[in-house]
Design a protein around this motif. Structure first.
Motif, short mmCIF file in Angstrom:
data_model
loop_
_atom_site.label_atom_id
_atom_site.label_comp_id
_atom_site.label_asym_id
_atom_site.label_seq_id
_atom_site.Cartn_x
_atom_site.Cartn_y
_atom_site.Cartn_z
N ASN A 1 0.81 -1.21 0.00
CA ASN A 1 0.00 0.00 0.00
C ASN A 1 0.85 1.27 0.00
O ASN A 1 0.50 2.25 -0.66
N GLN B 1 0.70 4.00 -2.96
CA GLN B 1 0.39 5.41 -2.72
C GLN B 1 1.48 6.34 -3.24
O GLN B 1 1.20 7.40 -3.77
N LYS C 1 0.66 9.08 -6.06
CA LYS C 1 0.88 10.50 -5.75
C LYS C 1 2.10 11.07 -6.47
O LYS C 1 2.35 12.27 -6.42
N LEU D 1 0.82 11.48 3.09
CA LEU D 1 0.24 10.96 1.86
C LEU D 1 -1.25 11.30 1.71
O LEU D 1 -1.85 11.01 0.69
N VAL E 1 -3.84 9.96 3.30
CA VAL E 1 -4.65 8.73 3.22
C VAL E 1 -5.09 8.35 4.63
O VAL E 1 -4.47 8.74 5.62
#
Length: 71
Positions: free
Chosen positions: A15, A19, A23, A63, A65
């Protein structure tokens, strides 16, 4: 690292890598943004280590998130 912890590390690794790709952020950029050593970011990405909770939160905030999206 025990089996369950390794499974979580692998999921977090996937993950985190995903990410960063989404990004368009490099490991170095994440390290600079968070103040986390680049070597530690590399260990997280390679599934060799899990961050402590406070570090985990810092990464998620950088990030943008949710915590749940990373594990």
């Amino acid at each position: 690292m025990n089996r369950k912890r390794q499974m979580i590390a692998n999921r977090f690794s996937f993950n985190l890598s995903r990410q960063l790709l989404i990004k368009g952020i490099s490991q170095r950029e994440l390290a600079i943004q968070t103040g986390i050593p680049e070597a530690n970011i590399s260990r997280y990405i390679n599934g060799l280590r899990l961050p402590k909770l406070d570090t985990f939160i810092i990464i998620c905030e950088a990030l943008r998130v949710k915590l749940d999206d990373m594990i």
